[in-house]
Design an enzyme around this catalytic site. Structure first.
Site, PDB file in Angstrom:
ATOM      1  N   SER A 240       0.824  -1.211   0.000  1.00 16.78           N
ATOM      2  CA  SER A 240       0.000   0.000   0.000  1.00 16.78           C
ATOM      3  C   SER A 240       0.865   1.271   0.000  1.00 16.78           C
ATOM      4  CB  SER A 240      -0.960  -0.053   1.189  1.00 16.78           C
ATOM      5  OG  SER A 240      -1.991   0.891   1.050  1.00 16.78           O
TER       6      SER A 240
ATOM      7  N   ASP B 141      -9.652  -5.087  -4.717  1.00 13.98           N
ATOM      8  CA  ASP B 141      -9.081  -4.139  -3.763  1.00 13.98           C
ATOM      9  C   ASP B 141     -10.022  -2.935  -3.642  1.00 13.98           C
ATOM     10  OD1 ASP B 141      -7.523  -2.152  -2.446  1.00 13.98           O
ATOM     11  OD2 ASP B 141      -5.684  -3.102  -3.155  1.00 13.98           O
TER      12      ASP B 141
ATOM     13  N   HIS C 282      -7.469  -5.754  -0.418  1.00 12.82           N
ATOM     14  CA  HIS C 282      -6.300  -4.893  -0.210  1.00 12.82           C
ATOM     15  C   HIS C 282      -5.313  -5.535   0.767  1.00 12.82           C
ATOM     16  CE1 HIS C 282      -4.058  -1.182  -0.231  1.00 12.82           C
ATOM     17  NE2 HIS C 282      -4.100  -1.123   1.091  1.00 12.82           N
TER      18      HIS C 282
END
Length: 276
Positions: free
Chosen positions: A97, A227, A256
């Site tokens: 991320s 995601d 995610h």
């Protein structure tokens, strides 16, 4: 475990596990978490004979809760401070991320002399926010709302995110894990509200396009097509195209937080890429 002090006086907490002469893997965590979010990966690779290193980003986890410097330049420089302090060479850098953006910016800003490969998992590059040049991005209102929720009731916000979209626990037939949810909450609440508030701007408005174009080492781009935090179409595929030596691996239905939710699959693919 230890601390390194950056040029601007910030104490960055890090973990350094495994044989000092082994292949080293550096892990870069997502927002608003800490190096603890890599438990499933660090234990796996430690048992495979690797040396694993992970740090808490400034304002996150056990690092200093300074009020400033919550931007990608400082994040990259802090990562470099850890790498240089430990004199790490030929390292594989893996980011999740926001951490994926940190990896990209670190390599572009500090060079590839100490880097052998990199991995971007569910990562924010090239650019999250919608602009004229990035029409597929998310409206700025989305990130403004995140800041508003954080400021109004951070503790509730940090429960709602992992209990819902982060791990896909809001999907039909999902099986939420209370431990995973509360561990996310614990990590988030350890950090600084100011760092996290500013960090939303850092991960959403930083344009990594030029960074991606500079990188020549092999980069594996891993992204789930379900995601809900960093939408697939405007991230993974675009990053892979901008990289000189990038490979995209798409995970149907993965959320995610797939390094935790789908650790067995992710770890196996990471190992294959590192050893390949």
């Amino acid at each position: 475990m230890g601390y390194v002090t950056t040029k601007d006086g910030v104490e960055i907490f890090y973990k350094d596990w495994g044989p000092k002469d082994a292949q080293v893997i550096c892990f870069h965590h997502g927002w608003p978490l800490s190096s603890d979010d890599w438990d499933a990966q660090m234990l796996f690779f430690l048992h495979k004979g690797f040396r694993v290193v992970a740090h808490d980003r400034r304002g996150h986890g056990r690092s200093s809760q300074v009020w400033d410097g919550h931007d990608m330049d400082h994040y990259a420089d802090d990562a470099a401070a850890v790498v240089n302090h430990l004199n790490l060479k030929d390292a594989v850098h893996i980011g999740h991320s926001t951490g994926g953006g940190e990896v990209v910016h670190y390599i572009a800003r500090h060079g590839e002399d100490r880097v052998s490969k990199a991995v971007m998992i569910s990562s924010v590059p090239p650019l999250m926010v919608k602009t004229e040049n990035n029409p597929g991005g998310l409206p700025k209102d989305v990130f403004d709302d995140m800041q508003a929720q954080l400021a109004a009731n951070r503790a509730q916000f940090y429960y709602d995110v992992p209990a819902g979209p982060f791990y896909g626990y809001n999907r039909p037939n999902a099986k939420p894990s209370d431990g995973v949810i509360w561990n996310w909450w614990r990590q988030g609440m350890m950090g600084s509200a100011k760092a996290h508030y500013d960090g939303i701007v850092a991960f959403s408005q930083t344009d990594f396009t030029d960074d991606l174009k500079k990188i020549t080492v092999p980069v594996l781009v891993m992204h789930g097509d379900d995601d809900q935090i960093v939408p697939y179409e405007d991230s993974g595929p675009l990053s892979a195209k901008l990289l000189k030596n990038g490979t995209l691996k798409t995970y149907p239905g993965f959320p995610h937080g797939m390094p935790t939710a789908n650790a067995d699959t992710i770890n196996a693919d990471l190992l294959a890429f590192i050893e390949g």
